[in-house]
Design a protein around this motif. Structure first.
Motif, PDB file in Angstrom:
ATOM      1  N   ASP A   6      21.001  -8.268  -6.210  1.00  0.00           N
ATOM      2  CA  ASP A   6      20.161  -8.470  -7.400  1.00  0.00           C
ATOM      3  C   ASP A   6      18.793  -7.816  -7.212  1.00  0.00           C
ATOM      4  O   ASP A   6      18.238  -7.243  -8.157  1.00  0.00           O
ATOM      5  N   THR A   7      18.265  -7.884  -5.984  1.00  0.00           N
ATOM      6  CA  THR A   7      16.987  -7.217  -5.701  1.00  0.00           C
ATOM      7  C   THR A   7      17.103  -5.711  -5.923  1.00  0.00           C
ATOM      8  O   THR A   7      16.224  -5.089  -6.533  1.00  0.00           O
ATOM      9  N   LEU A   8      18.199  -5.108  -5.439  1.00  0.00           N
ATOM     10  CA  LEU A   8      18.399  -3.667  -5.649  1.00  0.00           C
ATOM     11  C   LEU A   8      18.456  -3.341  -7.138  1.00  0.00           C
ATOM     12  O   LEU A   8      17.884  -2.338  -7.590  1.00  0.00           O
ATOM     13  N   ARG A   9      19.130  -4.170  -7.905  1.00  0.00           N
ATOM     14  CA  ARG A   9      19.231  -3.924  -9.352  1.00  0.00           C
ATOM     15  C   ARG A   9      17.867  -4.027 -10.036  1.00  0.00           C
ATOM     16  O   ARG A   9      17.516  -3.199 -10.896  1.00  0.00           O
ATOM     17  N   ARG A  10      17.130  -5.044  -9.670  1.00  0.00           N
ATOM     18  CA  ARG A  10      15.822  -5.242 -10.300  1.00  0.00           C
ATOM     19  C   ARG A  10      14.849  -4.125  -9.924  1.00  0.00           C
ATOM     20  O   ARG A  10      14.103  -3.627 -10.772  1.00  0.00           O
ATOM     21  N   VAL A  11      14.867  -3.728  -8.651  1.00  0.00           N
ATOM     22  CA  VAL A  11      14.009  -2.635  -8.208  1.00  0.00           C
ATOM     23  C   VAL A  11      14.404  -1.331  -8.904  1.00  0.00           C
ATOM     24  O   VAL A  11      13.552  -0.559  -9.346  1.00  0.00           O
ATOM     25  N   HIS A  12      15.705  -1.110  -9.013  1.00  0.00           N
ATOM     26  CA  HIS A  12      16.197   0.096  -9.683  1.00  0.00           C
ATOM     27  C   HIS A  12      15.750   0.146 -11.146  1.00  0.00           C
ATOM     28  O   HIS A  12      15.520   1.225 -11.699  1.00  0.00           O
ATOM     29  N   SER A  13      15.611  -1.032 -11.757  1.00  0.00           N
ATOM     30  CA  SER A  13      15.193  -1.091 -13.164  1.00  0.00           C
ATOM     31  C   SER A  13      13.682  -1.000 -13.337  1.00  0.00           C
ATOM     32  O   SER A  13      13.174  -1.061 -14.455  1.00  0.00           O
TER      33      SER A  13
ATOM     34  N   ASP B  92       0.828  -1.212   0.000  1.00  0.00           N
ATOM     35  CA  ASP B  92       0.000   0.000   0.000  1.00  0.00           C
ATOM     36  C   ASP B  92       0.860   1.259   0.000  1.00  0.00           C
ATOM     37  O   ASP B  92       0.456   2.293  -0.532  1.00  0.00           O
ATOM     38  N   ALA B  93       2.056   1.164   0.615  1.00  0.00           N
ATOM     39  CA  ALA B  93       2.959   2.315   0.693  1.00  0.00           C
ATOM     40  C   ALA B  93       3.859   2.420  -0.540  1.00  0.00           C
ATOM     41  O   ALA B  93       4.766   3.261  -0.574  1.00  0.00           O
ATOM     42  N   GLY B  94       3.631   1.576  -1.531  1.00  0.00           N
ATOM     43  CA  GLY B  94       4.395   1.667  -2.770  1.00  0.00           C
ATOM     44  C   GLY B  94       5.767   1.036  -2.714  1.00  0.00           C
ATOM     45  O   GLY B  94       6.621   1.321  -3.567  1.00  0.00           O
ATOM     46  N   VAL B  95       6.016   0.177  -1.707  1.00  0.00           N
ATOM     47  CA  VAL B  95       7.318  -0.479  -1.594  1.00  0.00           C
ATOM     48  C   VAL B  95       7.567  -1.351  -2.826  1.00  0.00           C
ATOM     49  O   VAL B  95       6.679  -2.059  -3.292  1.00  0.00           O
ATOM     50  N   ALA B  96       8.792  -1.288  -3.347  1.00  0.00           N
ATOM     51  CA  ALA B  96       9.119  -2.010  -4.579  1.00  0.00           C
ATOM     52  C   ALA B  96       9.795  -3.349  -4.323  1.00  0.00           C
ATOM     53  O   ALA B  96       9.840  -4.206  -5.206  1.00  0.00           O
ATOM     54  N   GLY B  97      10.342  -3.535  -3.122  1.00  0.00           N
ATOM     55  CA  GLY B  97      11.002  -4.788  -2.801  1.00  0.00           C
ATOM     56  C   GLY B  97      10.748  -5.174  -1.362  1.00  0.00           C
ATOM     57  O   GLY B  97      10.657  -4.311  -0.483  1.00  0.00           O
ATOM     58  N   TYR B  98      10.620  -6.482  -1.113  1.00  0.00           N
ATOM     59  CA  TYR B  98      10.330  -6.961   0.238  1.00  0.00           C
ATOM     60  C   TYR B  98      11.018  -8.303   0.376  1.00  0.00           C
ATOM     61  O   TYR B  98      10.586  -9.309  -0.194  1.00  0.00           O
ATOM     62  N   VAL B  99      12.149  -8.315   1.104  1.00  0.00           N
ATOM     63  CA  VAL B  99      12.987  -9.514   1.158  1.00  0.00           C
ATOM     64  C   VAL B  99      13.416  -9.817   2.587  1.00  0.00           C
ATOM     65  O   VAL B  99      13.306  -8.977   3.477  1.00  0.00           O
TER      66      VAL B  99
ATOM     67  N   ARG C 252       9.250  -5.024  -9.382  1.00  0.00           N
ATOM     68  CA  ARG C 252       8.883  -5.236  -7.981  1.00  0.00           C
ATOM     69  C   ARG C 252       9.348  -6.632  -7.590  1.00  0.00           C
ATOM     70  O   ARG C 252       9.120  -7.590  -8.323  1.00  0.00           O
ATOM     71  N   VAL C 253      10.013  -6.739  -6.429  1.00  0.00           N
ATOM     72  CA  VAL C 253      10.588  -8.012  -5.988  1.00  0.00           C
ATOM     73  C   VAL C 253      10.059  -8.352  -4.597  1.00  0.00           C
ATOM     74  O   VAL C 253      10.235  -7.567  -3.659  1.00  0.00           O
ATOM     75  N   ILE C 254       9.426  -9.511  -4.479  1.00  0.00           N
ATOM     76  CA  ILE C 254       8.930  -9.975  -3.181  1.00  0.00           C
ATOM     77  C   ILE C 254       9.413 -11.400  -2.972  1.00  0.00           C
ATOM     78  O   ILE C 254       9.213 -12.264  -3.831  1.00  0.00           O
ATOM     79  N   ALA C 255      10.082 -11.643  -1.837  1.00  0.00           N
ATOM     80  CA  ALA C 255      10.553 -12.990  -1.533  1.00  0.00           C
ATOM     81  C   ALA C 255       9.360 -13.939  -1.503  1.00  0.00           C
ATOM     82  O   ALA C 255       8.336 -13.631  -0.893  1.00  0.00           O
ATOM     83  N   PRO C 256       9.463 -15.103  -2.163  1.00  0.00           N
ATOM     84  CA  PRO C 256       8.317 -16.022  -2.263  1.00  0.00           C
ATOM     85  C   PRO C 256       7.726 -16.398  -0.908  1.00  0.00           C
ATOM     86  O   PRO C 256       6.506 -16.451  -0.750  1.00  0.00           O
ATOM     87  N   GLU C 257       8.595 -16.648   0.093  1.00  0.00           N
ATOM     88  CA  GLU C 257       8.079 -17.061   1.394  1.00  0.00           C
ATOM     89  C   GLU C 257       7.303 -15.941   2.082  1.00  0.00           C
ATOM     90  O   GLU C 257       6.418 -16.191   2.902  1.00  0.00           O
ATOM     91  N   LEU C 258       7.622 -14.688   1.735  1.00  0.00           N
ATOM     92  CA  LEU C 258       6.872 -13.561   2.286  1.00  0.00           C
ATOM     93  C   LEU C 258       5.563 -13.364   1.535  1.00  0.00           C
ATOM     94  O   LEU C 258       4.556 -12.981   2.122  1.00  0.00           O
ATOM     95  N   ALA C 259       5.569 -13.644   0.242  1.00  0.00           N
ATOM     96  CA  ALA C 259       4.344 -13.530  -0.547  1.00  0.00           C
ATOM     97  C   ALA C 259       3.299 -14.530  -0.061  1.00  0.00           C
ATOM     98  O   ALA C 259       2.103 -14.223   0.006  1.00  0.00           O
ATOM     99  N   VAL C 260       3.744 -15.721   0.305  1.00  0.00           N
ATOM    100  CA  VAL C 260       2.821 -16.735   0.811  1.00  0.00           C
ATOM    101  C   VAL C 260       2.120 -16.240   2.065  1.00  0.00           C
ATOM    102  O   VAL C 260       0.923 -16.454   2.264  1.00  0.00           O
TER     103      VAL C 260
END
Length: 201
Positions: A114-121, A96-103, A124-132
């Motif tokens: 790699d997460t920083l690079r992908r977010v910079h590009s 909701d706060a617009g976060v682009a990565g959560y690891v 949006r990157v979310i660790a699978p175990e956190l998405a669950v």
């Protein structure tokens, strides 16, 4: 292209380790570090980094509070949350706060880089175990109930909560009662603990 990064973490050893490891990456430049949320916000405003890598639970503003404030101000810095907590409420509030990565904090440093690079590009990157974890129960609290419960969790009496939030004493009681009922809690302390355990505070 160098990814200009600000790090925010309240544990000095962890902060130093992150900074040292990320500085070994040829395309990542740690331009500032911050020990709490207020300092993180100030560092972003001062340095205009590409990415803010931040913990959630810190003194003052949380990492989620900082992300929400950056979004409110329309600042372009992308936010990556790094956490030890797989709590559904945290992830929902982060999105909701617009976060682009959560690891996770225990991810290997090459994965974090790699997460920083992908977010910079722009990804949006979310660790699978956190998405669950995001499929857990919905947060039943309103923003105002959350504000009141957060202050109550710190031990503030109703009169102090009312003064801080510019509410009537009776309104504070109503918000606390609603939160206690929604969470199936015994009292305000139990309600705060239950909400915090689920990442809703």
């Amino acid at each position: 292209m160098t990814i200009r990064t600000v790090l925010a973490e309240d544990q000095n050893m962890v902060l130093g380790a992150f900074a040292s490891l990320l500085e070994l990456e040829p395309d990542i430049d740690v331009i500032a570090t911050a020990p709490d949320g207020d300092a993180a916000l100030a560092a972003v405003v001062e340095h205009h980094p590409d990415v803010l890598l931040t913990d959630i639970e810190m003194p003052g503003r949380t990492g989620l509070d900082v992300a929400a404030e950056l979004q409110r101000r329309g600042l372009p810095t992308r936010v990556v949350i790094v956490t030890t907590f797989a709590r559904s409420g945290y992830l929902r509030r982060a999105l909701d706060a617009g976060v682009a990565g959560y690891v996770l904090k225990d991810a290997p440093v090459d994965q974090l880089a790699d997460t920083l690079r992908r977010v910079h590009s722009g990804q949006r990157v979310i660790a699978p175990e956190l998405a669950v974890a995001a499929w857990d129960a919905e947060d039943p609290l309103t923003d105002r109930e959350r504000d009141v419960l957060r202050l109550a969790a710190d031990g503030a009496p109703n009169a102090d909560i009312a003064a801080q939030l510019h509410l009537a004493d009776g309104t504070v009681r109503n918000y606390l009662s609603a939160a206690i009922t929604k969470l199936g809690a015994r009292n305000r302390t139990d309600a705060a603990n239950r909400a915090r355990d689920r990442g809703w505070l």
